[in-house]
Write a protein that holds these residues in place. Structure first.
Motif, PDB file in Angstrom:
ATOM      1  N   ARG A  46      -9.882   3.014   9.876  1.00 44.84           N
ATOM      2  CA  ARG A  46      -9.152   1.874   9.308  1.00 44.84           C
ATOM      3  C   ARG A  46      -8.709   0.913  10.405  1.00 44.84           C
ATOM      4  O   ARG A  46      -8.766  -0.310  10.236  1.00 44.84           O
ATOM      5  CB  ARG A  46      -7.960   2.375   8.507  1.00 44.84           C
ATOM      6  CG  ARG A  46      -7.332   1.295   7.658  1.00 44.84           C
ATOM      7  CD  ARG A  46      -6.410   1.850   6.601  1.00 44.84           C
ATOM      8  NE  ARG A  46      -6.037   0.817   5.652  1.00 44.84           N
ATOM      9  CZ  ARG A  46      -5.311   1.023   4.573  1.00 44.84           C
ATOM     10  NH1 ARG A  46      -4.897   2.244   4.275  1.00 44.84           N
ATOM     11  NH2 ARG A  46      -5.004   0.027   3.762  1.00 44.84           N
ATOM     12  N   ASP A  47      -8.265   1.459  11.526  1.00 42.87           N
ATOM     13  CA  ASP A  47      -7.849   0.611  12.649  1.00 42.87           C
ATOM     14  C   ASP A  47      -9.010  -0.231  13.177  1.00 42.87           C
ATOM     15  O   ASP A  47      -8.791  -1.319  13.722  1.00 42.87           O
ATOM     16  CB  ASP A  47      -7.295   1.477  13.788  1.00 42.87           C
ATOM     17  CG  ASP A  47      -5.945   2.092  13.458  1.00 42.87           C
ATOM     18  OD1 ASP A  47      -5.300   1.641  12.477  1.00 42.87           O
ATOM     19  OD2 ASP A  47      -5.530   3.032  14.160  1.00 42.87           O
ATOM     20  N   TRP A  79     -13.513   0.267   6.729  1.00 41.52           N
ATOM     21  CA  TRP A  79     -12.743   0.809   5.618  1.00 41.52           C
ATOM     22  C   TRP A  79     -13.171   0.143   4.324  1.00 41.52           C
ATOM     23  O   TRP A  79     -13.333  -1.078   4.259  1.00 41.52           O
ATOM     24  CB  TRP A  79     -11.261   0.572   5.888  1.00 41.52           C
ATOM     25  CG  TRP A  79     -10.322   1.301   4.982  1.00 41.52           C
ATOM     26  CD1 TRP A  79      -9.591   0.781   3.965  1.00 41.52           C
ATOM     27  CD2 TRP A  79      -9.982   2.687   5.044  1.00 41.52           C
ATOM     28  NE1 TRP A  79      -8.822   1.758   3.370  1.00 41.52           N
ATOM     29  CE2 TRP A  79      -9.049   2.945   4.020  1.00 41.52           C
ATOM     30  CE3 TRP A  79     -10.394   3.746   5.854  1.00 41.52           C
ATOM     31  CZ2 TRP A  79      -8.515   4.211   3.789  1.00 41.52           C
ATOM     32  CZ3 TRP A  79      -9.861   5.005   5.623  1.00 41.52           C
ATOM     33  CH2 TRP A  79      -8.937   5.231   4.612  1.00 41.52           C
ATOM     34  N   ASN A  80     -13.383   0.939   3.269  1.00 44.80           N
ATOM     35  CA  ASN A  80     -13.782   0.422   1.952  1.00 44.80           C
ATOM     36  C   ASN A  80     -15.015  -0.483   2.048  1.00 44.80           C
ATOM     37  O   ASN A  80     -15.112  -1.515   1.365  1.00 44.80           O
ATOM     38  CB  ASN A  80     -12.626  -0.348   1.299  1.00 44.80           C
ATOM     39  CG  ASN A  80     -11.484   0.556   0.872  1.00 44.80           C
ATOM     40  OD1 ASN A  80     -11.695   1.728   0.576  1.00 44.80           O
ATOM     41  ND2 ASN A  80     -10.275   0.021   0.841  1.00 44.80           N
ATOM     42  N   LYS A  93      -9.755   8.997   9.428  1.00 44.92           N
ATOM     43  CA  LYS A  93      -9.459   7.898   8.508  1.00 44.92           C
ATOM     44  C   LYS A  93      -8.612   6.828   9.190  1.00 44.92           C
ATOM     45  O   LYS A  93      -8.853   5.620   9.023  1.00 44.92           O
ATOM     46  CB  LYS A  93      -8.760   8.431   7.254  1.00 44.92           C
ATOM     47  CG  LYS A  93      -9.684   9.164   6.291  1.00 44.92           C
ATOM     48  CD  LYS A  93      -8.930   9.940   5.232  1.00 44.92           C
ATOM     49  CE  LYS A  93      -8.143   9.054   4.297  1.00 44.92           C
ATOM     50  NZ  LYS A  93      -7.476   9.847   3.222  1.00 44.92           N
ATOM     51  N   LYS A  94      -7.634   7.257   9.950  1.00 43.20           N
ATOM     52  CA  LYS A  94      -6.788   6.286  10.648  1.00 43.20           C
ATOM     53  C   LYS A  94      -7.598   5.514  11.685  1.00 43.20           C
ATOM     54  O   LYS A  94      -7.476   4.280  11.802  1.00 43.20           O
ATOM     55  CB  LYS A  94      -5.618   6.997  11.318  1.00 43.20           C
ATOM     56  CG  LYS A  94      -4.641   6.040  11.992  1.00 43.20           C
ATOM     57  CD  LYS A  94      -3.475   6.763  12.616  1.00 43.20           C
ATOM     58  CE  LYS A  94      -2.449   5.757  13.158  1.00 43.20           C
ATOM     59  NZ  LYS A  94      -3.027   4.749  14.051  1.00 43.20           N
ATOM     60  N   ASN A  96      -6.189   2.651  -0.473  1.00 44.29           N
ATOM     61  CA  ASN A  96      -5.454   2.945   0.757  1.00 44.29           C
ATOM     62  C   ASN A  96      -5.752   4.336   1.308  1.00 44.29           C
ATOM     63  O   ASN A  96      -5.252   4.699   2.381  1.00 44.29           O
ATOM     64  CB  ASN A  96      -3.952   2.799   0.521  1.00 44.29           C
ATOM     65  CG  ASN A  96      -3.541   1.360   0.320  1.00 44.29           C
ATOM     66  OD1 ASN A  96      -4.162   0.439   0.861  1.00 44.29           O
ATOM     67  ND2 ASN A  96      -2.502   1.136  -0.476  1.00 44.29           N
ATOM     68  N   SER A 112     -14.639  -5.563   1.270  1.00 41.48           N
ATOM     69  CA  SER A 112     -15.286  -5.681   2.584  1.00 41.48           C
ATOM     70  C   SER A 112     -15.966  -7.024   2.804  1.00 41.48           C
ATOM     71  O   SER A 112     -16.198  -7.424   3.956  1.00 41.48           O
ATOM     72  CB  SER A 112     -16.317  -4.567   2.745  1.00 41.48           C
ATOM     73  OG  SER A 112     -17.393  -4.745   1.828  1.00 41.48           O
ATOM     74  N   THR A 151     -14.357   6.713   6.214  1.00 40.43           N
ATOM     75  CA  THR A 151     -14.388   5.270   5.981  1.00 40.43           C
ATOM     76  C   THR A 151     -13.947   4.905   4.559  1.00 40.43           C
ATOM     77  O   THR A 151     -14.087   3.760   4.143  1.00 40.43           O
ATOM     78  CB  THR A 151     -15.804   4.734   6.238  1.00 40.43           C
ATOM     79  OG1 THR A 151     -16.748   5.471   5.441  1.00 40.43           O
ATOM     80  CG2 THR A 151     -16.184   4.872   7.711  1.00 40.43           C
ATOM     81  N   ASN A 152     -13.427   5.873   3.817  1.00 43.04           N
ATOM     82  CA  ASN A 152     -12.999   5.713   2.420  1.00 43.04           C
ATOM     83  C   ASN A 152     -14.160   5.253   1.542  1.00 43.04           C
ATOM     84  O   ASN A 152     -13.982   4.421   0.653  1.00 43.04           O
ATOM     85  CB  ASN A 152     -11.827   4.743   2.298  1.00 43.04           C
ATOM     86  CG  ASN A 152     -10.908   5.100   1.130  1.00 43.04           C
ATOM     87  OD1 ASN A 152     -10.664   6.274   0.842  1.00 43.04           O
ATOM     88  ND2 ASN A 152     -10.398   4.086   0.435  1.00 43.04           N
TER      89      ASN A 152
END
Length: 412
Positions: free
Chosen positions: A53-54, A58-59, A49-50, A122, A66, A91-92
């Motif tokens: 997001r980096d 994400w979302n 997930k980190k 988040n 997005s 990727t949430n």
């Protein structure tokens, strides 16, 4: 794909190859050692997930976050389907959170968004959707028996739900519950949806239901609500608006499942092709056997047909909204899970005994997609809706002339 879509597709492909596929063994090993009754998330998921997001992955499912249309998101969701237990959550973009986030985005008050939507966006918590009940045919939501009765400034909830996916995960903090608030109203205005924190007194998780013997990490919970009291301010939208909210929630959610199912089928076909090129039977590779070639070709046809229908449904949502796309969504929801089952089944067959073990992901993938023919509405409900739309369609000039001519030919 648009230029933006191509950029996301390449970056997500690189992420899948470099990080997600190598993490699958780590994830499976953790789950094996933890045992089926432990629903703690393997640490590798939070690491992924980190990383996602980096990288700005994400979302992706939510256009307001997005900037992607449903049609641009479709090939990306398909990519995540190649590793359906890891990539969507990394990727949430995993169900049921996606549907719940869409619901909160559309119908929640500012206070509800701050308390629940923001931590979901988040990736700090998870959520679940409690609609299906064991005692009634929940494919017709008018049957739902759970009551949510107003008592002063509260609603008091009593009932039993099951297949509340995600509720067994220790990170799950909030439920969206559908229940009956006014049994005397018109049939489609009796139901409402309300937010219930999972730690509310009277909420009891009885068990997690397995799918063909497999326990999902997030769980599929059976839950009892025994005089559960929540503030009336937890209501989503207006009292009696449960059906309208459900339709708004399920439209995109259904098509997202279908997008991922196409990716799952692509992985099954890739495994199938790899197997038949390497396996020798009766003196030659399986790939040279005519019956196997036919199965490979049929799988490619079915995948590409389903993808085009899925992209059409996504396009209609983008152009005209969820309501206008209801027939296209019903069509792809009836087509994609069956297609995935077909392709996975053929891949299992060419793998022989290995195909039904956990040495390959095929048995697990088949179980989930067979279940997909039931959740978010069983095949029969979608086929009924498609048939009604077709039978009620007004004939255009071409159809009218053709039918008139055919009738003339018969009578003469």
């Amino acid at each position: 794909m648009s230029a933006k879509g191509q950029d996301y597709h390449q970056r997500l492909t690189d992420f899948m190859v470099e990080h997600v596929f190598p993490a699958e063994h780590v994830y499976d090993q953790y789950r094996l050692e933890a045992g089926p009754d432990d629903h703690t998330v393997p640490p590798v998921v939070e690491e992924l997930k980190k990383l996602a997001r980096d990288r700005g992955l994400w979302n992706l499912f939510l256009p307001s976050e997005s900037g992607l249309t449903n049609l641009e998101y479709a090939p990306l969701a398909e990519l995540t389907g190649w590793s359906m237990e890891l990539a969507p959550e990394a990727t949430n973009c995993a169900a049921p959170d996606t549907g719940n986030m869409e619901t909160l985005h559309l119908f929640a008050t500012e206070e509800q968004r701050t308390q629940w939507l923001e931590p979901l966006l988040n990736g700090e918590i998870r959520s679940a959707f409690a609609m299906t009940e064991p005692a009634v045919a929940s494919s017709d939501a008018r049957n739902i028996e759970t009551t949510m009765l107003r008592d002063g400034g509260d609603y008091v909830i009593n009932g039993r739900k099951w297949w509340t996916s995600g509720a067994n995960d220790p990170r799950c903090k909030i439920l969206i519950v559908m229940g009956r608030t006014n049994p005397d109203a018109a049939s489609h205005q009796q139901q409402s949806m309300i937010l219930v924190p999972l730690d509310t007194p009277g909420v009891t998780i009885l068990r997690s239901l397995p799918v063909f013997g497999w326990q999902d990490q997030h769980g599929h919970a059976e839950i009892v609500f025994d005089n559960v009291r929540v503030p009336a301010s937890n209501l989503l939208g207006e009292e009696g608006g449960g059906f309208a909210i459900a339709q708004a929630r399920l439209g995109p959610g259904r098509i997202h499942h279908c997008m991922r199912a196409i990716g799952v089928a692509e992985r099954a076909l890739a495994l199938m092709v790899d197997r038949v090129n390497k396996r020798i039977a009766f003196g030659k590779p399986l790939a040279e056997q005519g019956v196997v070639q036919q199965q490979v070709a049929l799988s490619r046809n079915e995948i590409d047909q389903a993808r085009l229908l899925c992209h059409k449904a996504a396009w209609v949502i983008d152009q005209h909204g969820n309501k206008a796309a209801r027939n296209e969504v019903a069509m792809i929801k009836a087509v994609a899970p069956q297609m995935a089952c077909n392709v996975i089944d053929r891949a299992i067959q060419v793998h022989g005994g290995a195909g039904v073990t956990d040495d390959t992901p095929l048995a697990r993938l088949y179980g989930w997609h067979r279940a997909m023919r039931l959740f978010d509405g069983p095949d029969e409900v979608h086929m009924r809706a498609i048939a009604r739309a077709e039978l009620g369609r007004e004939k255009d000039a071409l159809a009218t002339a053709a039918c008139r001519q055919s009738g003339t030919a018969v009578t003469s």
